[in-house]
Scaffold this active site. Structure first.
Site, short mmCIF file in Angstrom:
data_model
loop_
_atom_site.label_atom_id
_atom_site.label_comp_id
_atom_site.label_asym_id
_atom_site.label_seq_id
_atom_site.Cartn_x
_atom_site.Cartn_y
_atom_site.Cartn_z
NE ARG A 1 -4.69 -4.43 -3.19
CZ ARG A 1 -3.59 -5.16 -3.08
NH1 ARG A 1 -2.68 -5.16 -4.04
NH2 ARG A 1 -3.39 -5.89 -2.00
CE LYS B 1 4.73 -23.48 9.34
NZ LYS B 1 6.12 -23.25 8.96
N GLY C 1 -5.54 -12.44 3.75
CA GLY C 1 -5.67 -12.89 2.37
C GLY C 1 -6.51 -14.15 2.24
#
Ligand code: ADP
Ligand code: MG
Length: 398
Positions: A37, A198, A356
């Site tokens: 980052r 999911k 992610g």
């Protein structure tokens, strides 16, 4: 979408820049374990410093919930930031008021300082106009280089853009330009790959995408829920059986919008969730046994999906096609990622991916560098895939 960038800045020599960056760095025992980052924010910080601005970095760190928590002070990342920038960086234990004003007096043009964790103040997450005013009072302009925080309407991600001249930093600019190419104004046909565990966690993504893309490729545990809703017996697979009606509504919406939904017809199954299990086999989706789990898309299905990508000009990807953390259930994700990477290298595909686990899977496949753009923004990337307006981005629009 149009916004000001650093190209629109006039002479900033001696001017005070408030630069919102993402310094929410992973730490272990007081040391930064990954400086990705910081590297993302470095071009903006250095460009402003080299133009002679006094650069004040604003960022949050962890979830201190409006209180000073010494273990969450941004003073802990100063060393990591200095290492990446190759410059000395001052630390200021406030974000507004006299201490900041006095520190600015000490800074010379081109100097850089990190202000304290913005979330030590309740007004940050509340987007309190008084806090916004107090922070802005010390500065001449505002730069937002933290796309990853743009889904939050907080004082330093949104509020400041309304009271100071506001600009997108280089990393924000790159992210917005890539996302615009992928879904805003893409070259068609467009394919989306949506995988992961999911359906319920990505319902809004699926609902939005069927109206935007020409091909929707479903993989991962989500594919099981889709297959089950179509009457396929998925055995012991991860599956949300109660979502059948929702899945059918998504399929209907896709039909109406002219979006082709691609489900695997052949899958990799096993009786245990372990690496290279003895019970591993490839199966037609209609021949999964009651005690088996679908853990990956099968090789023939992946090849067919690769052929779909070959007909497309744009790809947006979120979610792995299988349980990629365990071999060989990474095979489909790796194979399709390599096809997408090759098409991108040839110049026939614009490929944008985020999430992610998706970023981890593309790194594992060794192709992250070949994609047109990889977003590391997590929550903000998903909200963008849901078609939502991100407050931090909207506030930059001119
Ligand atoms: P992202 O973080 O990129 O948004 P998700 O968190 O939605 O992705 O999904 C990633 C997870 O989905 C991984 O942990 C992976 O193991 C799991 N997964 C993918 N396919 C399956 C499957 N068939 N059965 C169980 N888990 C799966
Ligand atoms: Mg995940």
């Amino acid at each position: 979408m149009s916004f000001r960038t650093l190209d629109d800045l006039g002479d900033v020599t001696g001017k005070v820049a408030l630069v919102r960056v993402d310094l929410n760095l992973p730490m272990q025992d007081g040391t930064v374990t990954d400086n990705t980052r910081v590297r993302a924010a470095a071009p903006t910080i250095l460009e402003l410093a080299d133009k002679g601005a006094k650069v004040l970095l604003l960022a949050h760190f962890g979830r201190p919930k409006g209180e000073r928590v010494s273990t969450q002070s941004l003073s802990m990342v100063v060393g990591a930031v200095q290492d990446v920038l190759g410059r000395e960086v001052m630390f200021v234990p406030e974000i507004a008021g006299d201490v900041v004003r006095q520190s600015i007096g000490i800074l010379r043009p081109g100097d850089i300082a990190i202000l304290e964790n913005t979330r030590f103040w309740k007004g940050e997450e509340a987007n309190d106009p008084d806090l916004v005013k107090a922070i802005a009072a010390n500065a001449d302009f505002y730069v937002n280089d933290a796309f990853s925080a743009a889904h939050r309407a907080h004082a330093t991600t949104e509020g400041l853009a309304h009271v100071l001249p506001a600009y997108a930093g280089r990393s924000m600019q790159a992210e917005l330009e890539a996302l615009e190419k992928a879904l805003g104004n893409p070259e068609r046909p467009v394919a989306a790959v949506v995988g992961g565990a999911k359906v319920s966690s990505k319902l809004d993504v699926l609902t939005h995408l069927v109206g935007q893309v020409d091909h929707l490729i479903i993989g991962g545990g989500m594919a099981n829920t889709f297959l089950a809703a179509r009457g396929v017996d998925v055995g012991k697979s991860l599956c949300e059986h109660d979502l059948a009606a929702t899945v059918n509504a998504i399929m209907d919406a896709a039909d109406k919008a002219g979006c082709t939904v691609h489900l695997p017809y052949e899958v990799v199954v096993s009786k245990e969730f372990a690496a290279n299990p003895a019970s591993l086999r490839t199966s037609n989706v209609h021949e999964v046994a009651a005690d088996e789990m679908i853990l990956d898309v099968g090789p023939m299905s992946v090849e067919a999906l690769g052929d779909v990508l070959k007909t497309c000009r744009t790809l947006v990807w979120n979610g792995p096609l299988g349980a990629f953390e365990i071999e060989p259930f990474d095979a489909a994700t790796v194979a399709l990622a390599r096809t997408a990477a090759a098409l991108t290298r040839e110049g026939s595909l614009v490929s944008v991916a985020g999430g992610g686990d998706t970023v981890a899977a593309l790194n594992h496949a060794g192709v992250a560098g070949d994609f047109t753009y990889i977003s590391t923004a997590g929550g903000a990337f998903l909200e963008w895939m849901e078609g939502r307006e991100l407050p931090g981005v909207a506030a930059l629009e001119v």
